[in-house]
Design an enzyme around this catalytic site. Structure first.
Site, mmCIF file in Angstrom:
data_model
loop_
_atom_site.group_PDB
_atom_site.id
_atom_site.type_symbol
_atom_site.label_atom_id
_atom_site.label_comp_id
_atom_site.label_asym_id
_atom_site.label_seq_id
_atom_site.Cartn_x
_atom_site.Cartn_y
_atom_site.Cartn_z
ATOM 1 C CE LYS A 69 -3.712 -3.226 -3.860
ATOM 2 N NZ LYS A 69 -3.945 -2.816 -5.200
ATOM 3 C CB SER A 113 -3.432 -1.572 -8.057
ATOM 4 O OG SER A 113 -2.889 -2.846 -7.854
#
Length: 179
Positions: free
Chosen positions: A100, A56
Protein backbone atom coordinates in the site's frame (compact mmCIF):
# COMPACT_ATOMS: atom_id res chain seq x y z
CA UNK A 1 25.47 -40.24 -30.03
CA UNK A 2 28.57 -38.18 -29.11
CA UNK A 3 29.24 -37.47 -25.42
CA UNK A 4 28.05 -34.17 -23.93
CA UNK A 5 30.60 -31.36 -24.13
CA UNK A 6 30.43 -28.06 -22.30
CA UNK A 7 30.51 -24.89 -24.43
CA UNK A 8 33.94 -23.37 -24.94
CA UNK A 9 33.17 -20.24 -22.88
CA UNK A 10 32.49 -22.43 -19.81
CA UNK A 11 35.80 -24.26 -20.04
CA UNK A 12 37.94 -21.83 -17.92
CA UNK A 13 35.44 -21.60 -15.02
CA UNK A 14 34.94 -25.37 -15.01
CA UNK A 15 38.68 -25.97 -14.96
CA UNK A 16 39.00 -23.57 -12.02
CA UNK A 17 36.23 -25.35 -10.09
CA UNK A 18 37.67 -28.78 -10.84
CA UNK A 19 41.17 -27.72 -9.81
CA UNK A 20 40.16 -26.00 -6.56
CA UNK A 21 37.09 -27.85 -5.30
CA UNK A 22 36.82 -31.32 -6.86
CA UNK A 23 39.46 -32.88 -4.66
CA UNK A 24 38.52 -30.80 -1.59
CA UNK A 25 34.95 -31.65 -0.50
CA UNK A 26 35.24 -29.72 2.78
CA UNK A 27 36.25 -26.56 0.89
CA UNK A 28 33.34 -27.08 -1.50
CA UNK A 29 30.96 -27.52 1.45
CA UNK A 30 32.15 -24.38 3.30
CA UNK A 31 32.05 -22.24 0.14
CA UNK A 32 28.51 -23.42 -0.62
CA UNK A 33 27.44 -22.71 2.96
CA UNK A 34 28.93 -19.19 2.85
CA UNK A 35 27.16 -18.49 -0.44
CA UNK A 36 23.80 -19.63 0.93
CA UNK A 37 24.23 -17.57 4.11
CA UNK A 38 25.17 -14.48 2.08
CA UNK A 39 22.10 -14.99 -0.13
CA UNK A 40 19.91 -15.28 2.97
CA UNK A 41 21.30 -12.10 4.54
CA UNK A 42 20.87 -10.11 1.32
CA UNK A 43 17.27 -11.21 0.69
CA UNK A 44 16.21 -10.96 4.33
CA UNK A 45 17.85 -7.67 5.36
CA UNK A 46 18.74 -5.75 2.18
CA UNK A 47 16.80 -6.40 -1.03
CA UNK A 48 14.26 -8.89 -2.30
CA UNK A 49 11.94 -9.39 -5.25
CA UNK A 50 8.31 -10.27 -4.60
CA UNK A 51 5.22 -10.72 -6.75
CA UNK A 52 2.07 -8.62 -6.52
CA UNK A 53 -1.56 -9.55 -6.98
CA UNK A 54 -4.88 -7.85 -6.49
CA UNK A 55 -6.60 -4.73 -7.79
CA UNK A 56 -5.92 -2.43 -4.83
CA UNK A 57 -2.82 -0.79 -6.34
CA UNK A 58 -4.09 -0.25 -9.89
CA UNK A 59 -2.77 1.55 -11.98
CA UNK A 60 0.64 1.44 -10.25
CA UNK A 61 0.72 -2.38 -10.38
CA UNK A 62 -1.25 -4.80 -12.57
CA UNK A 63 -3.74 -7.19 -11.01
CA UNK A 64 -1.41 -10.18 -11.64
CA UNK A 65 2.12 -10.72 -12.86
CA UNK A 66 4.08 -7.71 -11.60
CA UNK A 67 7.21 -8.22 -9.51
CA UNK A 68 8.71 -5.48 -7.37
CA UNK A 69 12.09 -4.77 -5.81
CA UNK A 70 11.81 -4.22 -2.06
CA UNK A 71 14.43 -2.36 -0.01
CA UNK A 72 14.41 -4.04 3.42
CA UNK A 73 16.41 -1.17 4.97
CA UNK A 74 13.07 0.58 5.57
CA UNK A 75 11.64 -2.16 7.78
CA UNK A 76 9.72 -1.07 10.85
CA UNK A 77 9.12 2.27 9.15
CA UNK A 78 12.71 3.58 9.27
CA UNK A 79 12.96 6.45 6.80
CA UNK A 80 9.47 5.97 5.36
CA UNK A 81 7.87 9.17 4.05
CA UNK A 82 4.40 10.16 2.91
CA UNK A 83 3.89 8.88 -0.65
CA UNK A 84 6.16 5.83 -0.32
CA UNK A 85 4.83 2.42 -1.32
CA UNK A 86 5.50 -0.09 1.47
CA UNK A 87 5.02 -3.79 2.05
CA UNK A 88 3.80 -5.04 5.42
CA UNK A 89 2.13 -7.92 7.22
CA UNK A 90 -1.63 -7.70 6.90
CA UNK A 91 -3.50 -6.32 9.89
CA UNK A 92 -6.63 -8.27 8.88
CA UNK A 93 -5.15 -11.57 7.55
CA UNK A 94 -2.06 -12.62 9.60
CA UNK A 95 0.72 -14.01 7.42
CA UNK A 96 -0.48 -12.26 4.27
CA UNK A 97 1.81 -9.67 2.65
CA UNK A 98 0.25 -6.38 1.55
CA UNK A 99 1.51 -3.47 -0.56
CA UNK A 100 0.00 0.00 0.00
CA UNK A 101 0.95 3.69 -0.23
CA UNK A 102 1.67 5.71 2.93
CA UNK A 103 -0.72 8.67 3.10
CA UNK A 104 0.09 9.94 6.60
CA UNK A 105 2.61 9.52 9.41
CA UNK A 106 2.33 10.00 13.18
CA UNK A 107 0.86 13.38 14.09
CA UNK A 108 -0.71 13.98 10.65
CA UNK A 109 -4.44 14.53 10.25
CA UNK A 110 -6.18 12.38 7.64
CA UNK A 111 -9.75 11.95 6.43
CA UNK A 112 -11.21 8.80 8.02
CA UNK A 113 -13.37 7.80 5.03
CA UNK A 114 -13.14 7.87 1.25
CA UNK A 115 -13.42 11.39 -0.21
CA UNK A 116 -16.95 11.99 -1.46
CA UNK A 117 -18.51 9.41 0.88
CA UNK A 118 -20.34 12.10 2.83
CA UNK A 119 -18.30 11.93 6.04
CA UNK A 120 -15.62 14.56 6.54
CA UNK A 121 -14.32 13.17 9.88
CA UNK A 122 -10.61 13.81 10.40
CA UNK A 123 -8.43 11.82 12.79
CA UNK A 124 -4.87 12.31 14.04
CA UNK A 125 -2.50 9.41 13.49
CA UNK A 126 -1.08 8.20 16.84
CA UNK A 127 2.62 7.83 17.62
CA UNK A 128 4.25 4.77 16.04
CA UNK A 129 1.54 4.39 13.39
CA UNK A 130 0.94 5.40 9.78
CA UNK A 131 -2.07 5.66 7.44
CA UNK A 132 -1.91 3.44 4.35
CA UNK A 133 -4.25 3.31 1.35
CA UNK A 134 -4.33 1.54 -1.99
CA UNK A 135 -4.15 3.58 -5.19
CA UNK A 136 -7.46 2.05 -6.33
CA UNK A 137 -9.69 3.18 -3.42
CA UNK A 138 -12.76 1.21 -4.53
CA UNK A 139 -10.95 -2.14 -4.34
CA UNK A 140 -8.62 -1.61 -1.41
CA UNK A 141 -8.83 -2.84 2.18
CA UNK A 142 -6.65 -0.33 3.99
CA UNK A 143 -6.50 2.11 6.93
CA UNK A 144 -10.00 3.35 6.10
CA UNK A 145 -11.18 -0.09 7.27
CA UNK A 146 -8.74 -1.07 10.03
CA UNK A 147 -7.46 2.33 11.20
CA UNK A 148 -3.88 3.49 11.67
CA UNK A 149 -1.33 0.74 11.03
CA UNK A 150 1.62 0.10 13.39
CA UNK A 151 4.95 1.05 11.79
CA UNK A 152 6.47 -2.14 13.26
CA UNK A 153 4.56 -4.19 10.66
CA UNK A 154 6.39 -2.58 7.73
CA UNK A 155 8.78 -5.04 6.05
CA UNK A 156 10.27 -2.70 3.44
CA UNK A 157 9.78 0.00 0.83
CA UNK A 158 8.95 -0.87 -2.77
CA UNK A 159 11.55 0.98 -4.85
CA UNK A 160 11.03 -0.43 -8.35
CA UNK A 161 8.81 -2.50 -10.58
CA UNK A 162 11.17 -5.03 -12.22
CA UNK A 163 8.94 -7.52 -14.09
CA UNK A 164 7.48 -7.63 -16.69
CA UNK A 165 10.73 -6.42 -18.19
CA UNK A 166 9.06 -4.00 -20.64
CA UNK A 167 7.30 -2.19 -17.76
CA UNK A 168 10.27 -1.85 -15.39
CA UNK A 169 10.56 1.51 -13.66
CA UNK A 170 11.66 3.21 -10.45
CA UNK A 171 8.76 4.16 -8.21
CA UNK A 172 8.23 7.76 -7.25
CA UNK A 173 6.01 9.29 -4.58
CA UNK A 174 2.91 9.38 -6.75
CA UNK A 175 1.45 12.25 -4.72
CA UNK A 176 1.04 15.69 -6.23
CA UNK A 177 1.17 18.84 -4.09
CA UNK A 178 -2.02 20.87 -3.71
CA UNK A 179 -1.62 24.29 -5.29
Amino acid sequence: MPPFRFPVFLKPPLQFLKKHYYSHPFLLFTTTLKTLLLFHVITRYQYSIDGTWGASMLPTFSVFGDHVLIDRGYRRGRGVEVGDVVTFDSVVEPGEKVIKRVLGLEGDYVMRNTPGSGSQEMIQIPKGHCWVVGDNLGFSRDSRHFGPMPMALIKGKVIAKVFPWKEREWLTSGLNPVV
